[in-house]
Structure formats: C-alpha cells, structure tokens
Design a protein around this motif. Structure first.
Motif, PDB file in Angstrom:
ATOM      1  N   ALA A 213       0.809  -1.219   0.000  1.00 37.03           N
ATOM      2  CA  ALA A 213       0.000   0.000   0.000  1.00 37.03           C
ATOM      3  C   ALA A 213       0.841   1.268   0.000  1.00 37.03           C
ATOM      4  CB  ALA A 213      -0.931   0.003   1.199  1.00 37.03           C
ATOM      5  N   GLU A 214       0.340   2.274  -0.707  1.00 36.58           N
ATOM      6  CA  GLU A 214       0.829   3.650  -0.630  1.00 36.58           C
ATOM      7  C   GLU A 214      -0.290   4.503  -0.040  1.00 36.58           C
ATOM      8  OE1 GLU A 214       2.213   5.336  -4.273  1.00 36.58           O
ATOM      9  OE2 GLU A 214       2.983   3.427  -5.023  1.00 36.58           O
ATOM     10  N   LEU A 215       0.080   5.557   0.669  1.00 39.33           N
ATOM     11  CA  LEU A 215      -0.895   6.471   1.271  1.00 39.33           C
ATOM     12  C   LEU A 215      -0.639   7.881   0.759  1.00 39.33           C
ATOM     13  CD1 LEU A 215      -3.139   6.918   3.512  1.00 39.33           C
ATOM     14  CD2 LEU A 215      -1.242   7.536   5.021  1.00 39.33           C
ATOM     15  N   VAL A 216      -1.699   8.548   0.298  1.00 44.97           N
ATOM     16  CA  VAL A 216      -1.598   9.943  -0.123  1.00 44.97           C
ATOM     17  C   VAL A 216      -2.745  10.722   0.498  1.00 44.97           C
ATOM     18  CG1 VAL A 216      -0.422   9.446  -2.299  1.00 44.97           C
ATOM     19  CG2 VAL A 216      -2.923   9.538  -2.249  1.00 44.97           C
ATOM     20  N   MET A 217      -2.536  12.015   0.682  1.00 44.80           N
ATOM     21  CA  MET A 217      -3.603  12.915   1.122  1.00 44.80           C
ATOM     22  C   MET A 217      -3.221  14.335   0.726  1.00 44.80           C
ATOM     23  SD  MET A 217      -3.146  13.217   5.260  1.00 44.80           S
ATOM     24  CE  MET A 217      -2.639  11.510   5.496  1.00 44.80           C
ATOM     25  N   GLU A 218      -4.167  15.242   0.871  1.00 44.67           N
ATOM     26  CA  GLU A 218      -3.920  16.638   0.534  1.00 44.67           C
ATOM     27  C   GLU A 218      -2.942  17.269   1.526  1.00 44.67           C
ATOM     28  OE1 GLU A 218      -7.094  16.528   3.609  1.00 44.67           O
ATOM     29  OE2 GLU A 218      -6.732  15.431   1.739  1.00 44.67           O
ATOM     30  N   ASP A 219      -2.307  18.347   1.099  1.00 46.20           N
ATOM     31  CA  ASP A 219      -1.481  19.115   2.015  1.00 46.20           C
ATOM     32  C   ASP A 219      -2.368  19.792   3.053  1.00 46.20           C
ATOM     33  OD1 ASP A 219       0.828  18.426   0.666  1.00 46.20           O
ATOM     34  OD2 ASP A 219       0.767  20.195  -0.633  1.00 46.20           O
ATOM     35  N   GLU A 220      -1.790  20.073   4.196  1.00 41.48           N
ATOM     36  CA  GLU A 220      -2.550  20.703   5.269  1.00 41.48           C
ATOM     37  C   GLU A 220      -3.138  22.024   4.797  1.00 41.48           C
ATOM     38  OE1 GLU A 220      -2.043  21.638  10.051  1.00 41.48           O
ATOM     39  OE2 GLU A 220      -0.352  20.899   8.865  1.00 41.48           O
ATOM     40  N   GLY A 221      -4.422  22.224   5.103  1.00 40.39           N
ATOM     41  CA  GLY A 221      -5.111  23.454   4.731  1.00 40.39           C
ATOM     42  C   GLY A 221      -5.814  23.401   3.392  1.00 40.39           C
ATOM     43  N   GLN A 222      -5.526  22.392   2.579  1.00 43.75           N
ATOM     44  CA  GLN A 222      -6.176  22.263   1.281  1.00 43.75           C
ATOM     45  C   GLN A 222      -7.482  21.480   1.410  1.00 43.75           C
ATOM     46  OE1 GLN A 222      -3.485  20.463  -1.518  1.00 43.75           O
ATOM     47  NE2 GLN A 222      -2.371  22.363  -1.876  1.00 43.75           N
ATOM     48  N   ALA A 223      -8.318  21.598   0.368  1.00 43.44           N
ATOM     49  CA  ALA A 223      -9.505  20.752   0.288  1.00 43.44           C
ATOM     50  C   ALA A 223      -9.071  19.307   0.144  1.00 43.44           C
ATOM     51  CB  ALA A 223     -10.362  21.169  -0.906  1.00 43.44           C
ATOM     52  N   PRO A 224      -9.839  18.359   0.677  1.00 44.69           N
ATOM     53  CA  PRO A 224      -9.463  16.947   0.573  1.00 44.69           C
ATOM     54  C   PRO A 224      -9.158  16.536  -0.861  1.00 44.69           C
ATOM     55  CG  PRO A 224     -11.271  17.182   2.110  1.00 44.69           C
ATOM     56  CD  PRO A 224     -11.070  18.537   1.490  1.00 44.69           C
ATOM     57  N   LEU A 225      -8.113  15.759  -1.026  1.00 43.26           N
ATOM     58  CA  LEU A 225      -7.757  15.246  -2.346  1.00 43.26           C
ATOM     59  C   LEU A 225      -8.922  14.479  -2.960  1.00 43.26           C
ATOM     60  CD1 LEU A 225      -5.600  14.755  -4.532  1.00 43.26           C
ATOM     61  CD2 LEU A 225      -4.783  12.817  -3.160  1.00 43.26           C
ATOM     62  N   ALA A 226      -9.696  13.792  -2.135  1.00 42.98           N
ATOM     63  CA  ALA A 226     -10.842  13.021  -2.621  1.00 42.98           C
ATOM     64  C   ALA A 226     -11.900  13.907  -3.258  1.00 42.98           C
ATOM     65  CB  ALA A 226     -11.458  12.228  -1.471  1.00 42.98           C
ATOM     66  N   TRP A 227     -11.889  15.209  -2.967  1.00 40.45           N
ATOM     67  CA  TRP A 227     -12.870  16.134  -3.539  1.00 40.45           C
ATOM     68  C   TRP A 227     -12.355  16.805  -4.815  1.00 40.45           C
ATOM     69  CZ3 TRP A 227     -14.492  19.493   1.325  1.00 40.45           C
ATOM     70  CH2 TRP A 227     -14.985  18.638   2.322  1.00 40.45           C
ATOM     71  N   GLN A 228     -11.085  16.649  -5.113  1.00 38.58           N
ATOM     72  CA  GLN A 228     -10.464  17.346  -6.241  1.00 38.58           C
ATOM     73  C   GLN A 228     -10.290  16.359  -7.401  1.00 38.58           C
ATOM     74  OE1 GLN A 228      -7.150  20.071  -5.114  1.00 38.58           O
ATOM     75  NE2 GLN A 228      -7.347  19.158  -3.083  1.00 38.58           N
ATOM     76  N   GLY A 229     -11.295  16.318  -8.282  1.00 40.15           N
ATOM     77  CA  GLY A 229     -11.322  15.291  -9.311  1.00 40.15           C
ATOM     78  C   GLY A 229     -10.087  15.234 -10.183  1.00 40.15           C
ATOM     79  N   GLY A 230      -9.622  16.388 -10.639  1.00 44.73           N
ATOM     80  CA  GLY A 230      -8.458  16.408 -11.514  1.00 44.73           C
ATOM     81  C   GLY A 230      -7.202  15.918 -10.818  1.00 44.73           C
ATOM     82  N   ARG A 231      -6.940  16.425  -9.629  1.00 41.59           N
ATOM     83  CA  ARG A 231      -5.739  16.019  -8.887  1.00 41.59           C
ATOM     84  C   ARG A 231      -5.836  14.567  -8.441  1.00 41.59           C
ATOM     85  NH1 ARG A 231      -3.662  19.847  -4.353  1.00 41.59           N
ATOM     86  NH2 ARG A 231      -1.933  18.388  -4.626  1.00 41.59           N
ATOM     87  N   LEU A 232      -7.042  14.142  -8.073  1.00 48.41           N
ATOM     88  CA  LEU A 232      -7.230  12.748  -7.693  1.00 48.41           C
ATOM     89  C   LEU A 232      -6.945  11.827  -8.877  1.00 48.41           C
ATOM     90  CD1 LEU A 232      -8.154  10.544  -5.721  1.00 48.41           C
ATOM     91  CD2 LEU A 232     -10.511  11.040  -6.414  1.00 48.41           C
ATOM     92  N   SER A 233      -7.446  12.180 -10.047  1.00 44.15           N
ATOM     93  CA  SER A 233      -7.194  11.372 -11.241  1.00 44.15           C
ATOM     94  C   SER A 233      -5.705  11.298 -11.549  1.00 44.15           C
ATOM     95  CB  SER A 233      -7.959  11.943 -12.436  1.00 44.15           C
ATOM     96  OG  SER A 233      -9.365  11.840 -12.241  1.00 44.15           O
ATOM     97  N   GLN A 234      -5.004  12.409 -11.370  1.00 45.84           N
ATOM     98  CA  GLN A 234      -3.556  12.405 -11.584  1.00 45.84           C
ATOM     99  C   GLN A 234      -2.868  11.471 -10.599  1.00 45.84           C
ATOM    100  OE1 GLN A 234      -2.309  16.496 -11.293  1.00 45.84           O
ATOM    101  NE2 GLN A 234      -3.226  17.072 -13.248  1.00 45.84           N
ATOM    102  N   ALA A 235      -3.321  11.492  -9.345  1.00 40.17           N
ATOM    103  CA  ALA A 235      -2.717  10.611  -8.336  1.00 40.17           C
ATOM    104  C   ALA A 235      -2.962   9.148  -8.686  1.00 40.17           C
ATOM    105  CB  ALA A 235      -3.277  10.936  -6.955  1.00 40.17           C
ATOM    106  N   VAL A 236      -4.170   8.829  -9.152  1.00 43.41           N
ATOM    107  CA  VAL A 236      -4.495   7.450  -9.524  1.00 43.41           C
ATOM    108  C   VAL A 236      -3.665   7.018 -10.721  1.00 43.41           C
ATOM    109  CG1 VAL A 236      -6.311   5.923 -10.382  1.00 43.41           C
ATOM    110  CG2 VAL A 236      -6.815   7.565  -8.553  1.00 43.41           C
TER     111      VAL A 236
END
Length: 246
Positions: A213-236
C-alpha cells in the motif's frame, strides 16, 4: 478500471466528474450501485455481498476478466471485499477515504439520515448531515456538494433503505484480512478537519496492514484530495503507472 462510489453518492462521485483518466488512455467503467442514481431499487438487498455480486456482474457484462478497482468509502469496502473473495480478478486497488473498520458501523446515525431523507427530502438530508458543525471555510462547499449529490438520485426511498442496510452489513470480519491483499494498493486519506466521517487514522491503518500500500492525502489546509477530481485522477494515474498498469 472500475469505479465504485460511496453510500448516498452516484457514479459521478468517485473521481468527481473528472475525465482525466479516460483522456489518459484508461478504459473506465462506472455504474450506479443498486438503488442509487439511475439504478433500480432492490428492496432488502443492499448489503455488501449483493454489492460485490453486482460488481462481478458489471465486469462480466463489460468483458473485464481482471481490472483495477477504484472505490470511494462504501465502494472502497466493496472493492476490498471483492479482492479478498476473488483476488485473481483484481489487478490493483485504489481505496478513497475508506470508512469500513472490519465490522458494521454506527447504524443509529445512518438511521437518522435515512429518516431525514424520507421526511424532508434533499434539504432535510443535507440539514441532518450538519455541515454547520464543520469549520466555517468548509460549510458552504459541503452543503452544496451534498445537495448536488442527493439531487442525482431517481429513487430516494431506495437510497434511504440503503442508508439503513449498508452500515449493518459486514464486508469482511476484522482488520486482519487486509494483510492478505497482495496487489498494489493506493489509499487516499482525508484530513479530519474537512471530512471527519472518513477518519484519517483508519486510512493510515489500512496503509499499515496492506503489504503493497501507498498512502496519499492533501497538504494541510487544502480541500481533501478526494474532492479534487483532476488532482485525484492524476494521483491514480501516477500510482497505476508506478505499479506497471499504464
């Protein structure tokens, strides 16, 4: 890859409507879980065993012998249950804000939300989620997002029934089975400030227990990565490329 959405969401709310993955050359299949979105009601049959069987039916219908499963919340639990049951059909996992902790959860809270949806419609459901309990910066975005999500359902009575049934269902027993997952896995966590219903600590526990497993999340103070479709798709996409599935 197959996208699996969360409880009370629809197929649009895994990568939040982003087209980044199909534009990147991935074949992406998404569908509304039973009783959600445009899918028909299935009275009395909303537990995880049925959700897993629906996944196999979708994959069979689309001629997918083996694929990457990308699941959010309820969809993450469905994906893990599928990988534990038939690992030969799962090439990789992306688990977005997992919420299942190895046993049925807080049924009372979900019963309250189901009742609010039945008695007050979308507005009643949104009020019952209590977005005003969040820090001020997240209140309006969460209220809008939940409203838009709930307006996407054709059968709200079926959603209410699913709200009662899924939290009472067992996807698998205990957390130890996660150690049996042998495929590359990306876990997308959220910080608790904006999304306390999907605890960061639980996502971190998944990351410790799943061997690859790898773990990723948004930087502190940002909107959750799970809510950011474009950035989430890039991470996937980046994860799948590292895992050799580009």
């Amino acid at each position: 890859m197959v996208l699996l959405h969360g409880l009370s969401a629809t197929r649009r709310y895994v990568t939040q409507g982003s087209r980044g993955l199909p534009r990147g050359g991935y074949r992406v299949v998404s569908y509304d879980a039973r009783g959600h979105g445009a899918s028909s009601p299935a009275p009395g049959e909303y537990g995880y065993p049925s959700l897993v069987e629906d996944l196999w039916a979708v994959m069979d219908d689309r001629g997918i012998d083996r694929g990457a499963l990308v699941g959010s919340s309820m969809g993450a639990a469905t994906a893990v249950a599928a990988a534990l049951a038939r690992p030969e059909r799962v090439a990789a996992l992306v688990l977005i804000t997992p919420a299942y902790a190895g046993e049925p959860g807080d049924e009372g809270r979900w019963d309250e939300l189901a009742g609010a949806l039945e008695s007050g419609g979308v507005e009643g459901f949104v009020d019952a989620t209590d977005p005003d309990a969040l820090p001020e910066r997240w209140r309006d975005p969460v209220r809008l997002a939940v409203t838009q999500r709930m307006e996407g359902h054709e059968h709200r009575g079926a959603v209410a029934e699913a709200l009662r049934a899924v939290p009472r269902s067992s996807a698998w027993e205990g957390m130890d089975p996660l150690a049996r997952i042998s495929v590359p896995t990306l876990i997308v966590a959220s910080r608790d400030e904006a999304d306390p219903t999907h605890p960061r600590a639980l996502a971190e526990q998944y990351a410790r227990l799943i061997p690859c497993a790898e773990l990723v999340m948004e930087d502190e103070g940002q909107a959750p990565l799970a809510w950011q479709g474009g950035r989430l798709s890039q991470a996937v996409a980046g994860f799948l490329e590292r895992a050799g599935y580009s």
